[in-house]
Scaffold this motif. Structure first.
Motif, PDB file in Angstrom:
ATOM      1  N   ARG A  24      -0.750  -3.613 -15.135  1.00  8.22           N
ATOM      2  CA  ARG A  24      -0.010  -3.971 -13.928  1.00  8.22           C
ATOM      3  C   ARG A  24      -0.861  -4.599 -12.840  1.00  8.22           C
ATOM      4  NH1 ARG A  24       3.053   1.885 -13.387  1.00  8.22           N
ATOM      5  NH2 ARG A  24       3.747   2.040 -15.551  1.00  8.22           N
ATOM      6  N   GLY A  25      -2.149  -4.650 -13.014  1.00  9.20           N
ATOM      7  CA  GLY A  25      -2.997  -5.074 -11.917  1.00  9.20           C
ATOM      8  C   GLY A  25      -3.094  -3.928 -10.924  1.00  9.20           C
ATOM      9  N   GLY A  26      -3.939  -4.042  -9.929  1.00 10.18           N
ATOM     10  CA  GLY A  26      -4.018  -2.964  -8.968  1.00 10.18           C
ATOM     11  C   GLY A  26      -5.177  -3.138  -8.019  1.00 10.18           C
ATOM     12  N   ALA A  27      -5.277  -2.196  -7.106  1.00 11.80           N
ATOM     13  CA  ALA A  27      -6.340  -2.208  -6.110  1.00 11.80           C
ATOM     14  C   ALA A  27      -6.783  -0.775  -5.840  1.00 11.80           C
ATOM     15  CB  ALA A  27      -5.868  -2.868  -4.827  1.00 11.80           C
ATOM     16  N   VAL A  28      -8.065  -0.589  -5.624  1.00 11.12           N
ATOM     17  CA  VAL A  28      -8.616   0.728  -5.323  1.00 11.12           C
ATOM     18  C   VAL A  28      -9.476   0.619  -4.065  1.00 11.12           C
ATOM     19  CG1 VAL A  28     -10.053   2.644  -6.118  1.00 11.12           C
ATOM     20  CG2 VAL A  28      -8.638   1.378  -7.757  1.00 11.12           C
ATOM     21  N   TRP A  29      -9.133   1.426  -3.060  1.00  7.84           N
ATOM     22  CA  TRP A  29      -9.896   1.470  -1.810  1.00  7.84           C
ATOM     23  C   TRP A  29     -10.652   2.788  -1.776  1.00  7.84           C
ATOM     24  CZ3 TRP A  29     -10.358  -1.866   2.452  1.00  7.84           C
ATOM     25  CH2 TRP A  29     -10.984  -1.322   3.578  1.00  7.84           C
ATOM     26  N   ALA A  30     -11.927   2.747  -1.477  1.00  2.65           N
ATOM     27  CA  ALA A  30     -12.731   3.969  -1.406  1.00  2.65           C
ATOM     28  C   ALA A  30     -13.562   3.967  -0.129  1.00  2.65           C
ATOM     29  CB  ALA A  30     -13.654   4.079  -2.623  1.00  2.65           C
ATOM     30  N   ALA A  31     -13.590   5.112   0.517  1.00  3.57           N
ATOM     31  CA  ALA A  31     -14.392   5.277   1.733  1.00  3.57           C
ATOM     32  C   ALA A  31     -15.113   6.616   1.633  1.00  3.57           C
ATOM     33  CB  ALA A  31     -13.510   5.227   2.975  1.00  3.57           C
ATOM     34  N   PRO A  32     -16.227   6.656   0.891  1.00  4.27           N
ATOM     35  CA  PRO A  32     -16.951   7.922   0.708  1.00  4.27           C
ATOM     36  C   PRO A  32     -17.340   8.537   2.052  1.00  4.27           C
ATOM     37  CG  PRO A  32     -17.843   6.199  -0.704  1.00  4.27           C
ATOM     38  CD  PRO A  32     -16.888   5.531   0.227  1.00  4.27           C
ATOM     39  N   LYS A  33     -17.297   9.854   2.104  1.00  2.00           N
ATOM     40  CA  LYS A  33     -17.661  10.564   3.334  1.00  2.00           C
ATOM     41  C   LYS A  33     -19.016  10.075   3.819  1.00  2.00           C
ATOM     42  CE  LYS A  33     -18.082  15.252   5.168  1.00  2.00           C
ATOM     43  NZ  LYS A  33     -18.053  16.711   4.831  1.00  2.00           N
ATOM     44  N   SER A  80     -13.714  -2.749 -14.075  1.00  2.00           N
ATOM     45  CA  SER A  80     -13.788  -3.109 -15.496  1.00  2.00           C
ATOM     46  C   SER A  80     -12.402  -3.267 -16.105  1.00  2.00           C
ATOM     47  CB  SER A  80     -14.580  -2.052 -16.267  1.00  2.00           C
ATOM     48  OG  SER A  80     -15.910  -1.988 -15.807  1.00  2.00           O
ATOM     49  N   LEU A  81     -11.417  -2.582 -15.524  1.00  7.31           N
ATOM     50  CA  LEU A  81     -10.047  -2.662 -16.014  1.00  7.31           C
ATOM     51  C   LEU A  81      -9.261  -3.777 -15.312  1.00  7.31           C
ATOM     52  CD1 LEU A  81      -9.197   1.138 -16.278  1.00  7.31           C
ATOM     53  CD2 LEU A  81      -9.573  -0.465 -18.153  1.00  7.31           C
ATOM     54  N   GLY A  82      -9.927  -4.519 -14.454  1.00 14.36           N
ATOM     55  CA  GLY A  82      -9.270  -5.665 -13.841  1.00 14.36           C
ATOM     56  C   GLY A  82      -8.738  -5.460 -12.445  1.00 14.36           C
ATOM     57  N   ALA A  83      -9.058  -4.342 -11.826  1.00 19.83           N
ATOM     58  CA  ALA A  83      -8.550  -4.065 -10.482  1.00 19.83           C
ATOM     59  C   ALA A  83      -9.414  -4.709  -9.410  1.00 19.83           C
ATOM     60  CB  ALA A  83      -8.494  -2.556 -10.241  1.00 19.83           C
ATOM     61  N   PHE A  84      -8.818  -4.961  -8.277  1.00 24.54           N
ATOM     62  CA  PHE A  84      -9.582  -5.317  -7.099  1.00 24.54           C
ATOM     63  C   PHE A  84     -10.087  -4.021  -6.469  1.00 24.54           C
ATOM     64  CE2 PHE A  84      -6.927  -9.244  -7.167  1.00 24.54           C
ATOM     65  CZ  PHE A  84      -7.972 -10.163  -7.211  1.00 24.54           C
ATOM     66  N   ILE A  85     -11.361  -3.997  -6.128  1.00 27.19           N
ATOM     67  CA  ILE A  85     -11.952  -2.783  -5.578  1.00 27.19           C
ATOM     68  C   ILE A  85     -12.529  -3.063  -4.197  1.00 27.19           C
ATOM     69  CG2 ILE A  85     -12.450  -1.687  -7.798  1.00 27.19           C
ATOM     70  CD1 ILE A  85     -15.318  -2.813  -7.549  1.00 27.19           C
ATOM     71  N   TYR A  86     -12.480  -2.041  -3.347  1.00 31.39           N
ATOM     72  CA  TYR A  86     -12.976  -2.173  -1.985  1.00 31.39           C
ATOM     73  C   TYR A  86     -13.685  -0.865  -1.619  1.00 31.39           C
ATOM     74  CZ  TYR A  86      -9.015  -5.438  -2.195  1.00 31.39           C
ATOM     75  OH  TYR A  86      -8.117  -6.404  -2.584  1.00 31.39           O
ATOM     76  N   MET A  87     -14.882  -0.966  -1.105  1.00 26.49           N
ATOM     77  CA  MET A  87     -15.598   0.217  -0.630  1.00 26.49           C
ATOM     78  C   MET A  87     -16.022   0.011   0.817  1.00 26.49           C
ATOM     79  SD  MET A  87     -18.844   2.373  -2.146  1.00 26.49           S
ATOM     80  CE  MET A  87     -20.128   1.204  -1.681  1.00 26.49           C
ATOM     81  N   GLU A  88     -15.698   0.971   1.673  1.00 30.77           N
ATOM     82  CA  GLU A  88     -15.958   0.852   3.111  1.00 30.77           C
ATOM     83  C   GLU A  88     -16.960   1.897   3.572  1.00 30.77           C
ATOM     84  OE1 GLU A  88     -15.886   2.527   6.799  1.00 30.77           O
ATOM     85  OE2 GLU A  88     -14.093   3.218   5.727  1.00 30.77           O
ATOM     86  N   GLN A  89     -17.837   1.462   4.462  1.00 29.02           N
ATOM     87  CA  GLN A  89     -18.811   2.347   5.098  1.00 29.02           C
ATOM     88  C   GLN A  89     -19.117   1.827   6.502  1.00 29.02           C
ATOM     89  OE1 GLN A  89     -21.157   5.300   3.693  1.00 29.02           O
ATOM     90  NE2 GLN A  89     -18.960   5.366   3.284  1.00 29.02           N
ATOM     91  N   PRO A  90     -19.549   2.715   7.405  1.00 29.41           N
ATOM     92  CA  PRO A  90     -20.036   2.232   8.699  1.00 29.41           C
ATOM     93  C   PRO A  90     -21.223   1.295   8.472  1.00 29.41           C
ATOM     94  CG  PRO A  90     -19.684   4.610   8.756  1.00 29.41           C
ATOM     95  CD  PRO A  90     -19.542   4.188   7.328  1.00 29.41           C
ATOM     96  N   VAL A 185      -3.384  -6.777  -0.548  1.00 27.99           N
ATOM     97  CA  VAL A 185      -3.033  -6.213  -1.855  1.00 27.99           C
ATOM     98  C   VAL A 185      -1.718  -6.798  -2.360  1.00 27.99           C
ATOM     99  CG1 VAL A 185      -2.394  -4.094  -3.083  1.00 27.99           C
ATOM    100  CG2 VAL A 185      -4.288  -4.071  -1.448  1.00 27.99           C
ATOM    101  N   ALA A 186      -0.730  -6.896  -1.467  1.00 29.73           N
ATOM    102  CA  ALA A 186       0.573  -7.432  -1.861  1.00 29.73           C
ATOM    103  C   ALA A 186       0.456  -8.873  -2.330  1.00 29.73           C
ATOM    104  CB  ALA A 186       1.550  -7.332  -0.694  1.00 29.73           C
ATOM    105  N   SER A 187      -0.366  -9.662  -1.636  1.00 28.03           N
ATOM    106  CA  SER A 187      -0.562 -11.058  -2.029  1.00 28.03           C
ATOM    107  C   SER A 187      -1.222 -11.162  -3.392  1.00 28.03           C
ATOM    108  CB  SER A 187      -1.418 -11.764  -0.978  1.00 28.03           C
ATOM    109  OG  SER A 187      -1.680 -13.097  -1.361  1.00 28.03           O
ATOM    110  N   ASN A 188      -2.230 -10.320  -3.609  1.00 29.17           N
ATOM    111  CA  ASN A 188      -2.909 -10.327  -4.907  1.00 29.17           C
ATOM    112  C   ASN A 188      -1.961  -9.920  -6.021  1.00 29.17           C
ATOM    113  OD1 ASN A 188      -5.372 -11.126  -3.886  1.00 29.17           O
ATOM    114  ND2 ASN A 188      -6.129  -9.049  -3.610  1.00 29.17           N
ATOM    115  N   PHE A 189      -1.118  -8.915  -5.749  1.00 29.95           N
ATOM    116  CA  PHE A 189      -0.186  -8.435  -6.762  1.00 29.95           C
ATOM    117  C   PHE A 189       0.860  -9.500  -7.078  1.00 29.95           C
ATOM    118  CE2 PHE A 189       3.409  -5.552  -8.101  1.00 29.95           C
ATOM    119  CZ  PHE A 189       2.815  -5.150  -9.290  1.00 29.95           C
ATOM    120  N   HIS A 190       1.288 -10.219  -6.058  1.00 31.83           N
ATOM    121  CA  HIS A 190       2.262 -11.295  -6.251  1.00 31.83           C
ATOM    122  C   HIS A 190       1.684 -12.375  -7.159  1.00 31.83           C
ATOM    123  CE1 HIS A 190       5.459 -14.147  -5.398  1.00 31.83           C
ATOM    124  NE2 HIS A 190       4.563 -15.048  -5.008  1.00 31.83           N
ATOM    125  N   HIS A 191       0.438 -12.779  -6.897  1.00 33.55           N
ATOM    126  CA  HIS A 191      -0.210 -13.788  -7.733  1.00 33.55           C
ATOM    127  C   HIS A 191      -0.405 -13.281  -9.156  1.00 33.55           C
ATOM    128  CE1 HIS A 191      -0.707 -16.629  -4.576  1.00 33.55           C
ATOM    129  NE2 HIS A 191      -1.522 -15.870  -3.862  1.00 33.55           N
TER     130      HIS A 191
END
Length: 202
Positions: A24-33, A80-90, A185-191
């Protein structure tokens, strides 16, 4: 996010959910403590450019390292499974200078953007950086507003300390930031759906 989750239980849950990404495609956002990674805790964590892993004899430093390792593993699997990934930190975080964060950025997250949550409606400037495999992450960039509250207080001797109440309040993303990310994310999923339909038809 992952501190108290047994690795095997987390992996089972993760693999089950990430399998959906393949179809299905997808996106993962991560913000480690980030509390053990920022410059304000370096007097105790002993993190530095030459020793980003810090003092491993300190419990919360070890926990920060473990959370980072698990987060990176999650993001690598998702990518590796084709998702868009995002990692946030200060922006002051040492996480991406330590392993496996450094290798993750080099291999899986070729795009990055620095932005200010204050520009999205937060009460403080709070400059953050986002690393991603999605070039559209650049749409998160906004300049910080002037004369906004900061997270720190500078003493007469030059010492810098965090303002606890303000730092706690700054942990939540402002709604406008969430909406902006949601549009990406919505734009990426639409494409993705258009590409998937085109492939099936032709």
């Amino acid at each position: 996010f992952y501190t108290h989750t047994p690795p095997h239980a987390m992996l089972r849950s993760l693999v089950g959910s990430e399998m959906c990404i393949r179809d299905r495609g997808g996106a993962v956002w991560a913000a480690p403590k980030c509390s053990s990674w920022i410059f304000m805790s370096t007097s105790q964590s002993k993190r530095s450019n030459t020793n980003p892993a810090g003092d491993k004899n300190v419990r919360w430093v070890r926990e920060g390292n473990e959370i980072a390792k698990r987060t990176v593993a999650l993001l690598m699997l998702a990518a590796s499974l084709g998702a868009f990934i995002y990692m946030e930190q200060p922006v002051s975080s040492y996480l991406v200078k330590a392993e496996p964060g450094r290798s993750f950025i080099k291999t899986f997250a070729q795009y990055s953007v620095t932005t200010s949550l204050g520009a999205f409606g937060a009460e403080t400037q709070k400059s953050i950086k986002v690393w991603s495999n999605d070039p559209a992450c650049s749409k998160l960039k906004r300049l910080p507003g002037r004369h906004m509250a900061t997270l720190t207080h500078r003493g007469t001797g030059g010492s810098v300390t965090g303002i606890k109440d303000i730092m706690t309040a700054s942990q939540a993303y402002p709604k406008e930031f969430g909406k902006t990310y949601g549009k990406i994310v919505a734009s990426n999923f639409h494409h993705y759906l258009l590409k998937s339909t085109f492939t099936q038809v032709f």
